[in-house]
Write a protein that holds these residues in place. Structure first.
Motif, mmCIF file in Angstrom:
data_model
loop_
_atom_site.group_PDB
_atom_site.id
_atom_site.type_symbol
_atom_site.label_atom_id
_atom_site.label_comp_id
_atom_site.label_asym_id
_atom_site.label_seq_id
_atom_site.Cartn_x
_atom_site.Cartn_y
_atom_site.Cartn_z
ATOM 1 N N CYS A 9 0.809 -1.226 0.000
ATOM 2 C CA CYS A 9 0.000 0.000 0.000
ATOM 3 C C CYS A 9 0.837 1.268 0.000
ATOM 4 O O CYS A 9 0.286 2.374 -0.002
ATOM 5 C CB CYS A 9 -0.898 0.028 1.233
ATOM 6 S SG CYS A 9 -2.098 -1.282 1.294
ATOM 7 N N MET A 46 2.499 2.372 2.507
ATOM 8 C CA MET A 46 2.205 3.020 3.786
ATOM 9 C C MET A 46 3.299 2.658 4.777
ATOM 10 O O MET A 46 3.928 1.612 4.650
ATOM 11 C CB MET A 46 0.884 2.500 4.386
ATOM 12 C CG MET A 46 -0.367 2.844 3.644
ATOM 13 S SD MET A 46 -1.822 2.059 4.392
ATOM 14 C CE MET A 46 -2.003 3.014 5.885
ATOM 15 N N ASN A 78 1.529 3.022 10.511
ATOM 16 C CA ASN A 78 0.240 3.595 10.114
ATOM 17 C C ASN A 78 -0.749 2.500 9.734
ATOM 18 O O ASN A 78 -1.932 2.582 10.081
ATOM 19 C CB ASN A 78 0.417 4.578 8.961
ATOM 20 C CG ASN A 78 1.143 5.832 9.372
ATOM 21 O OD1 ASN A 78 1.216 6.159 10.553
ATOM 22 N ND2 ASN A 78 1.703 6.531 8.408
ATOM 23 N N TYR A 79 -0.260 1.492 9.017
ATOM 24 C CA TYR A 79 -1.151 0.384 8.654
ATOM 25 C C TYR A 79 -1.651 -0.324 9.916
ATOM 26 O O TYR A 79 -2.833 -0.648 10.029
ATOM 27 C CB TYR A 79 -0.466 -0.623 7.722
ATOM 28 C CG TYR A 79 -1.366 -1.802 7.499
ATOM 29 C CD1 TYR A 79 -2.445 -1.724 6.626
ATOM 30 C CD2 TYR A 79 -1.203 -2.979 8.234
ATOM 31 C CE1 TYR A 79 -3.321 -2.780 6.471
ATOM 32 C CE2 TYR A 79 -2.074 -4.038 8.084
ATOM 33 C CZ TYR A 79 -3.125 -3.935 7.205
ATOM 34 O OH TYR A 79 -4.008 -4.974 7.071
ATOM 35 N N PRO A 95 -8.890 5.902 8.552
ATOM 36 C CA PRO A 95 -8.154 5.870 7.282
ATOM 37 C C PRO A 95 -8.837 6.719 6.213
ATOM 38 O O PRO A 95 -10.064 6.840 6.201
ATOM 39 C CB PRO A 95 -8.181 4.390 6.898
ATOM 40 C CG PRO A 95 -9.390 3.837 7.571
ATOM 41 C CD PRO A 95 -9.552 4.634 8.839
ATOM 42 N N THR A 96 -8.039 7.281 5.343
ATOM 43 C CA THR A 96 -8.594 8.033 4.220
ATOM 44 C C THR A 96 -9.178 7.055 3.207
ATOM 45 O O THR A 96 -8.863 5.854 3.213
ATOM 46 C CB THR A 96 -7.507 8.866 3.520
ATOM 47 O OG1 THR A 96 -6.542 7.969 2.952
ATOM 48 C CG2 THR A 96 -6.826 9.835 4.481
ATOM 49 N N LYS A 129 -8.443 7.003 0.139
ATOM 50 C CA LYS A 129 -7.297 6.560 -0.664
ATOM 51 C C LYS A 129 -6.588 5.382 0.001
ATOM 52 O O LYS A 129 -6.247 4.404 -0.661
ATOM 53 C CB LYS A 129 -6.326 7.720 -0.864
ATOM 54 C CG LYS A 129 -5.168 7.417 -1.778
ATOM 55 C CD LYS A 129 -4.323 8.666 -1.979
ATOM 56 C CE LYS A 129 -3.217 8.420 -2.977
ATOM 57 N NZ LYS A 129 -2.440 9.657 -3.232
ATOM 58 N N SER A 130 -6.390 5.463 1.314
ATOM 59 C CA SER A 130 -5.752 4.363 2.043
ATOM 60 C C SER A 130 -6.603 3.103 1.974
ATOM 61 O O SER A 130 -6.088 2.001 1.768
ATOM 62 C CB SER A 130 -5.526 4.736 3.503
ATOM 63 O OG SER A 130 -4.580 5.758 3.609
ATOM 64 N N ARG A 184 -6.272 1.488 -1.420
ATOM 65 C CA ARG A 184 -4.970 0.805 -1.538
ATOM 66 C C ARG A 184 -4.966 -0.510 -0.758
ATOM 67 O O ARG A 184 -4.453 -1.521 -1.232
ATOM 68 C CB ARG A 184 -3.852 1.702 -1.022
ATOM 69 C CG ARG A 184 -3.506 2.820 -1.955
ATOM 70 C CD ARG A 184 -2.406 3.663 -1.384
ATOM 71 N NE ARG A 184 -1.973 4.656 -2.352
ATOM 72 C CZ ARG A 184 -0.975 5.491 -2.159
ATOM 73 N NH1 ARG A 184 -0.302 5.463 -1.033
ATOM 74 N NH2 ARG A 184 -0.645 6.353 -3.086
#
Length: 71
Positions: free
Chosen positions: A34, A36, A40-41, A51-52, A54-55, A58
């Motif tokens: 991702c 990332m 953060n994951y 999470p956004t 976008k995240s 992904r």
């Protein structure tokens, strides 16, 4: 409303964890796929952060699941 938000976040996080384990991937594997930071994951998977979109897209791509399946 806050309680409902927390329940949804917890549910999505759990679905991400289930999908990851089903794929046989580590948290590090998914984070790398991702693009990332691993920390953060992990926060996403534990439901500690919002999470956004976008995240989430992904993460779904890395786990080969559809976004709607996390909900």
């Amino acid at each position: 409303m806050e309680e409902e938000y927390q329940e949804i976040l917890k549910h999505v996080s759990k679905q991400i964890e289930i999908a990851r384990k089903r794929k046989g991937m580590t948290q590090k594997d998914v984070a790398f796929a991702c693009e990332m930071e691993e920390q953060n994951y992990r926060r996403v998977e534990k439901g500690l952060t919002n999470p956004t979109l976008k995240s989430l897209v992904r993460i779904c791509s890395a786990l080969d699941v559809k976004l709607k399946d996390l909900l």
